[in-house]
Design an enzyme around this catalytic site. Sequence first.
Site, PDB file in Angstrom:
ATOM      1  N   HIS A   3      75.949  47.161  62.764  1.00 60.33           N
ATOM      2  CA  HIS A   3      76.399  45.782  62.992  1.00 60.33           C
ATOM      3  C   HIS A   3      76.311  45.370  64.473  1.00 60.33           C
ATOM      4  CE1 HIS A   3      77.702  45.197  58.791  1.00 60.33           C
ATOM      5  NE2 HIS A   3      77.626  46.509  58.841  1.00 60.33           N
ATOM      6  N   ASP A  27      78.063  40.548  59.137  1.00 65.33           N
ATOM      7  CA  ASP A  27      76.681  40.646  59.608  1.00 65.33           C
ATOM      8  C   ASP A  27      76.325  39.540  60.594  1.00 65.33           C
ATOM      9  OD1 ASP A  27      76.537  42.684  57.821  1.00 65.33           O
ATOM     10  OD2 ASP A  27      75.400  41.590  56.302  1.00 65.33           O
TER      11      ASP A  27
HETATM   12  C1  PLP Z   1      78.128  41.467  54.440  1.00 65.47           C
HETATM   13  C2  PLP Z   1      78.825  42.799  54.528  1.00 65.47           C
HETATM   14  N1  PLP Z   1      80.125  42.866  54.238  1.00 65.47           N
HETATM   15  C3  PLP Z   1      80.804  44.040  54.319  1.00 65.47           C
HETATM   16  C4  PLP Z   1      80.184  45.197  54.704  1.00 65.47           C
HETATM   17  C5  PLP Z   1      80.954  46.481  54.771  1.00 65.47           C
HETATM   18  O1  PLP Z   1      81.172  46.939  56.068  1.00 65.47           O
HETATM   19  P1  PLP Z   1      81.591  48.470  56.319  1.00 65.47           P
HETATM   20  O2  PLP Z   1      80.363  49.286  56.166  1.00 65.47           O
HETATM   21  O3  PLP Z   1      82.124  48.482  57.708  1.00 65.47           O
HETATM   22  O4  PLP Z   1      82.615  48.821  55.306  1.00 65.47           O
HETATM   23  C6  PLP Z   1      78.818  45.177  54.997  1.00 65.47           C
HETATM   24  C7  PLP Z   1      78.141  46.422  55.388  1.00 65.47           C
HETATM   25  O5  PLP Z   1      77.054  46.474  55.896  1.00 65.47           O
HETATM   26  C8  PLP Z   1      78.115  43.943  54.912  1.00 65.47           C
HETATM   27  O6  PLP Z   1      76.804  43.864  55.172  1.00 65.47           O
END
Ligand code: PLP
Length: 464
Positions: free
Chosen positions: A247, A221
Site C-alpha cells: 500500500h 488502496d
Molecule cells: C481495497 C482493500 N481493502 C482492504 C484490504 C485489506 O488490507 P490488509 O491486507 O491490510 O488487511 C486490501 C488489501 O490489499 C484492499 O486492497
Amino acid sequence: MSVWRESVRQESVRQESVRQESVRQENERGGELRERILQTVREHFRETRPPGEFVPGVTPILSSGAVLDEDDQVALIEAALDLRIAAGPYTLRFEQRFARLLKRRKAHVTNSGSSANLLALTALTQRELGEARLRPGDEVITAAPGFPTTVSPILQNGLVPVFVDVELGTYNTTADLVAAAIGPRTRAIMIAHAIGNPFPAAEIAALAKEHGLWLVEDNCDAVGSLHHGRLTGTFGDLATVSFYPAHHLTMGEGGCVLTDSPKLARIVESLRDWGRDCWCEPGESNTCKKRFDQQFGRLPHGYDHKYTFSRIGYNLKNTDLQAALGGSQLAKLEEFGQARRRNWQRMRDGLDGVPHLILPVPTEGSDPSWFGFVLTVDPDAPFGRHELIAFLEDRRIATRLLFGGNLERQPAYLDQRFRVSGELTNSDIITERTFWTGVYPGITPEMIDYVVSSIKEFVAAHGS
Ligand SMILES: Cc1ncc(COP(=O)(O)O)c(C=O)c1O
C-alpha cells in the site's frame, strides 16, 4: 535543628546529587551509544542495499512493494532501543499526525486494513447509535469486484451485501448504479476506491445523505488520491486504510480507521481494545477521575472502569514498532504519491493507441494516487488475458488480477446471503479479462518503458 539531623539532611542531599550525576552520566553514555548504533545502522543499510542496476527480463518488476530507506530502518531500531513493543507513544503520535494529514478529526491504528474495515462497519451496529444503528438483515451496498475484506465485515455482522456493477476503465461504480440499488432495507454503503482511483465520492456521499445511509470509504488502496480536489477518505462517516507493504505507506502489517465523529471514534477504539469502556491510553489511568466511582451493568458500584466492558469487542491493536515505521514512512507520502502518478502517466502515454486493450482512466474530477495500472483485454481481442499475463510473467513483469474479481463468484460467497442489483456484466468481464501491473515508487522509468515495449511486442505478434 540538632547537629545529628543536619548531618543526615546533608548526607541525603549529597546522595541525591550523586544519584543525579550518575543518571546524567548514564543518559549521556546511553545517548552516545544510541547515536553510535544508529550511525552503524545507517552504514549497514548503505553497504548492504546499494541501488541495483535494472536488467530487462532479469530484474523482477514487482506489482507492489514497500519502499524502505535508512530512515525507516533507523525508526524501527530506535523504537526497539526504547523497548517500545505494545502500542504506546509512537502509536499516539502517528494517529495524531495521520489524522491531521488526512484531514480527519480522529485516527485509530489497527493491525491491518481488514481489521480497520471490520471495526468501521461493526461500529455502525452499536447500540448508542440508537435507531440509526445497523441491525442484522439490513443491507449494505458494495461493489461486486474487489478485495474480499471490503465485503466480509458486512457478512460478519449479519448484514446483507448488495452487489452493484462497476465501469470498465475507472473500475468504480457510479452514483446511478448505487441509487438504483437502494431498497427498503438499505442502510449503508461501503465501497473501496478501486486501485487508487476514487469512486465518485462526492456524488455518492450526497446520495447517502439524501437517503439517510451511512457511508464507509475503504481507502486502503487510495491514500493521497483526490476527488474534486478533496482527499479520498474525507467523504464518508468512516474511512479505512491499510499499511500492508503493497500500500501507499507501510508498517509491515497495519491499518487505520478515520472519522470526524467523536462518538464513532470512541466506539471504534473500544471495539479495537477488547470492547472496554475505559478510554485511557496505554499506561494511563483514571483520566475520567471516576475510575472507581461508577455503576455499570450488574457490577458492584465502583468496579474498576479499566475492567468494564461495554461491547463485544476484539483485540485488533498494532505495536509501537509498526507505528515507528509508519511515522517514518509518513514523511514520504507526498513523494510516493508523485512517483505513483508519474509512473502511471508514463505507462498510460506509452500504451496509448495500442489495440485490443482497454486503458485505465481517472474517474471524472479525480487526481488518483494510483495503486496499479489496470488493463482489460478487449472481449473481441484475438488473444486472452492468460496468454498476455504468461508472456509478461516470463519477462519477470509481475501481474495481479483485480483482487477477487466479481466476489459473488468466489467460493466463500457461494452460500452467503446477498442481493445483486442489476447485471454484473462488467464485473464478470473484470473477472475474466482484467489484470494490473505495478506503478509503485520502487518502479523506475526504465522498468515502465520495458513493460510498455513488452506489451506492445505481444500485441503486435498476437493481434491480427
Ligand atoms: C481495497 C482493500 N481493502 C482492504 C484490504 C485489506 O488490507 P490488509 O491486507 O491490510 O488487511 C486490501 C488489501 O490489499 C484492499 O486492497
